[in-house]
Design a protein around this motif. Structure first.
Motif, short mmCIF file in Angstrom:
data_model
loop_
_atom_site.label_atom_id
_atom_site.label_comp_id
_atom_site.label_asym_id
_atom_site.label_seq_id
_atom_site.Cartn_x
_atom_site.Cartn_y
_atom_site.Cartn_z
N ARG A 149 0.83 -1.03 0.06
CA ARG A 149 0.04 -0.07 0.02
C ARG A 149 0.79 1.24 0.06
NH1 ARG A 149 -2.50 -3.61 4.01
NH2 ARG A 149 -1.75 -2.26 5.68
N THR A 150 1.69 1.43 -0.88
CA THR A 150 2.59 2.31 -1.06
C THR A 150 2.30 3.68 -1.50
OG1 THR A 150 3.41 1.49 -3.52
CG2 THR A 150 4.54 0.55 -1.51
N GLY A 151 1.28 3.78 -2.43
CA GLY A 151 0.89 5.07 -3.28
C GLY A 151 1.80 4.70 -4.34
N PHE A 152 1.43 5.58 -5.55
CA PHE A 152 2.27 5.74 -6.88
C PHE A 152 2.25 7.15 -7.19
CE2 PHE A 152 -2.24 4.73 -7.71
CZ PHE A 152 -2.65 5.67 -8.64
N TYR A 153 3.34 7.40 -8.23
CA TYR A 153 3.70 8.67 -8.48
C TYR A 153 2.95 8.89 -10.00
CZ TYR A 153 7.06 9.73 -4.88
OH TYR A 153 7.63 9.95 -3.72
N LEU A 154 2.93 10.18 -10.31
CA LEU A 154 2.28 10.46 -11.81
C LEU A 154 3.18 11.56 -12.38
CD1 LEU A 154 -1.57 10.98 -11.06
CD2 LEU A 154 -0.26 9.04 -11.97
N ALA A 155 3.75 11.49 -13.51
CA ALA A 155 4.30 12.52 -14.29
C ALA A 155 3.09 13.47 -14.98
CB ALA A 155 5.19 12.04 -15.20
N VAL A 156 3.30 14.48 -15.20
CA VAL A 156 2.23 15.26 -15.73
C VAL A 156 2.55 15.12 -17.47
CG1 VAL A 156 1.14 17.67 -15.99
CG2 VAL A 156 2.06 16.81 -13.86
N ASP A 157 1.84 14.86 -18.27
CA ASP A 157 2.11 14.96 -19.58
C ASP A 157 1.40 16.31 -20.36
OD1 ASP A 157 3.32 12.59 -19.79
OD2 ASP A 157 2.05 11.50 -20.40
N ARG A 158 0.14 16.58 -19.65
CA ARG A 158 -0.48 17.84 -20.13
C ARG A 158 -0.97 18.46 -18.68
NH1 ARG A 158 -5.49 16.51 -23.00
NH2 ARG A 158 -6.35 16.54 -21.02
N PRO A 159 -0.32 19.90 -18.37
CA PRO A 159 -0.85 20.59 -17.31
C PRO A 159 -2.32 20.84 -17.33
CG PRO A 159 1.29 21.43 -18.45
CD PRO A 159 0.57 20.58 -19.35
N GLY A 160 -2.79 20.96 -16.38
CA GLY A 160 -4.24 21.51 -16.19
C GLY A 160 -4.70 21.86 -14.65
N GLU A 161 -6.01 21.51 -14.65
CA GLU A 161 -6.38 21.98 -13.09
C GLU A 161 -7.31 20.52 -12.58
OE1 GLU A 161 -9.19 25.27 -13.58
OE2 GLU A 161 -7.45 26.59 -12.96
N VAL A 162 -7.01 20.36 -11.18
CA VAL A 162 -7.79 19.22 -10.61
C VAL A 162 -8.42 19.57 -9.60
CG1 VAL A 162 -7.46 16.72 -9.69
CG2 VAL A 162 -5.75 17.58 -11.57
N ARG A 163 -9.66 19.24 -8.97
CA ARG A 163 -10.32 19.48 -7.94
C ARG A 163 -11.13 18.09 -7.37
NH1 ARG A 163 -14.17 23.83 -8.92
NH2 ARG A 163 -13.06 24.13 -10.96
N ALA A 164 -11.29 18.06 -5.94
CA ALA A 164 -11.74 17.30 -5.36
C ALA A 164 -13.12 16.77 -6.11
CB ALA A 164 -12.21 17.68 -3.94
N GLY A 165 -13.56 15.71 -6.18
CA GLY A 165 -14.72 15.04 -7.03
C GLY A 165 -14.65 14.86 -8.31
N ASP A 166 -13.22 15.30 -8.98
CA ASP A 166 -13.28 14.98 -10.40
C ASP A 166 -12.81 13.50 -10.61
OD1 ASP A 166 -12.76 17.59 -11.26
OD2 ASP A 166 -10.91 17.79 -11.43
N ARG A 167 -13.58 12.95 -11.74
CA ARG A 167 -13.58 11.46 -12.00
C ARG A 167 -12.06 11.21 -12.74
NH1 ARG A 167 -17.05 8.10 -9.71
NH2 ARG A 167 -19.22 9.09 -9.70
N ILE A 168 -11.59 9.87 -12.46
CA ILE A 168 -10.39 9.62 -12.93
C ILE A 168 -10.43 8.53 -13.83
CG2 ILE A 168 -8.14 8.45 -12.26
CD1 ILE A 168 -8.90 9.41 -9.46
N ALA A 169 -9.75 8.69 -15.15
CA ALA A 169 -10.08 7.59 -16.23
C ALA A 169 -8.59 7.18 -16.53
CB ALA A 169 -10.77 8.13 -17.41
N ILE A 170 -8.53 5.77 -16.70
CA ILE A 170 -7.07 5.56 -17.52
C ILE A 170 -7.48 5.51 -19.08
CG2 ILE A 170 -5.49 3.63 -17.85
CD1 ILE A 170 -6.38 2.47 -14.75
N ILE A 171 -6.83 6.07 -19.81
CA ILE A 171 -7.61 6.36 -21.04
C ILE A 171 -6.34 5.50 -22.05
CG2 ILE A 171 -8.33 8.62 -20.75
CD1 ILE A 171 -5.60 9.79 -22.18
N GLU A 172 -5.28 5.07 -21.61
CA GLU A 172 -4.43 4.29 -22.31
C GLU A 172 -3.75 3.55 -21.19
OE1 GLU A 172 -0.34 4.66 -25.11
OE2 GLU A 172 -1.84 6.57 -24.96
#
Length: 237
Positions: A149-172
């Motif tokens: 239960r480590t957590g995982f890191y993300l790199a940012v491929d496209r900057p933007g805005e994120v807020r609580a309640g946003d849906r998460i989608a694996i697109i590729e």
């Protein structure tokens, strides 16, 4: 759980502060930005992470490959069962606290859309002793690593805005399908699993180069000392 039901519960950022080593019987203090505060509304995210977030030790934290740390809220339920304590208040250093995806569901190289930003999974988090200091549990970092239960890191491929309640989608999906959970298991726990090392090396293009070099050495018959892992997990006075 499918990515269509995954969502952001909290966006969290923090400033550099100090953690007290005496919480686990040590001496002195250490700089850390592990303790973070939930943000209201949309938060901008760029190549190096969320606006308002910092890393206290840039030698081991931060950078484009570790721009955003994700942790699943489901894991906190597991910690309550294991420790009899809810760690959510202080947290485990995550920028995004989510529900619906864990390390078993994502692979390095997966591309993930959240809000108006686009991310790429880079690696599982290798926990360090500062988690233990923050919660006063000396072996917490080792427990986090051992549990997966480590957590995982993300790199940012496209900057933007994120807020609580946003849906998460694996697109590729990355074609190798080696999960972040499996990477942690082979890299940090089952170091003599040569077959596992070979499998994880199929994800070499999406892993940190030094991890790839480490795995190749293991395939060639060399297993590194545990000394550096002990220092990372427990710290030194």
């Amino acid at each position: 759980m499918s990515s269509s039901s995954a969502e952001v519960l909290l966006v969290r950022t923090g400033a550099a502060a100090t953690l007290d080593r005496t919480s686990v019987g040590g001496r002195g203090t250490v700089a850390s930005a592990l303790v973070k505060t939930p943000r209201l509304g949309a938060v901008s995210v760029g190549e190096l992470g969320f606006q308002g977030d910092v890393q206290a030790d840039l030698e081991v934290h931060g950078g484009p490959a570790k721009a955003v740390l994700v942790y699943s809220d489901e894991h906190y339920d597991d910690w309550v069962a294991e420790l009899g304590r809810d760690l959510r208040g202080t947290g485990l250093g995550e920028n995004l606290r989510i529900r619906g995806l864990t390390e078993r569901d994502v692979c390095p190289g997966d591309r993930i859309a959240v809000g108006s930003a686009l991310f790429r999974v880079s690696a599982p988090r290798r926990p360090c002793y500062k988690l233990a200091l923050a919660h006063g549990i000396r072996d917490l970092s080792a427990r986090v690593q051992r549990s997966g239960r480590t957590g995982f890191y993300l790199a940012v491929d496209r900057p933007g805005e994120v807020r609580a309640g946003d849906r998460i989608a694996i697109i590729e999906h990355a074609p190798h399908r080696i999960s972040a959970f499996e990477v942690n298991r082979v890299i940090n726990l089952d170091k003599r699993d040569v077959d596992g090392a070979r499998r994880v090396l199929t994800a070499a293009a999406d892993l940190p180069p030094r991890w790839v070099a480490k795995l190749r050495r293991r395939v060639d018959g060399a297993v590194e000392s545990d000394a550096s892992d002990t220092a990372r997990l427990y710290g030194t006075d």
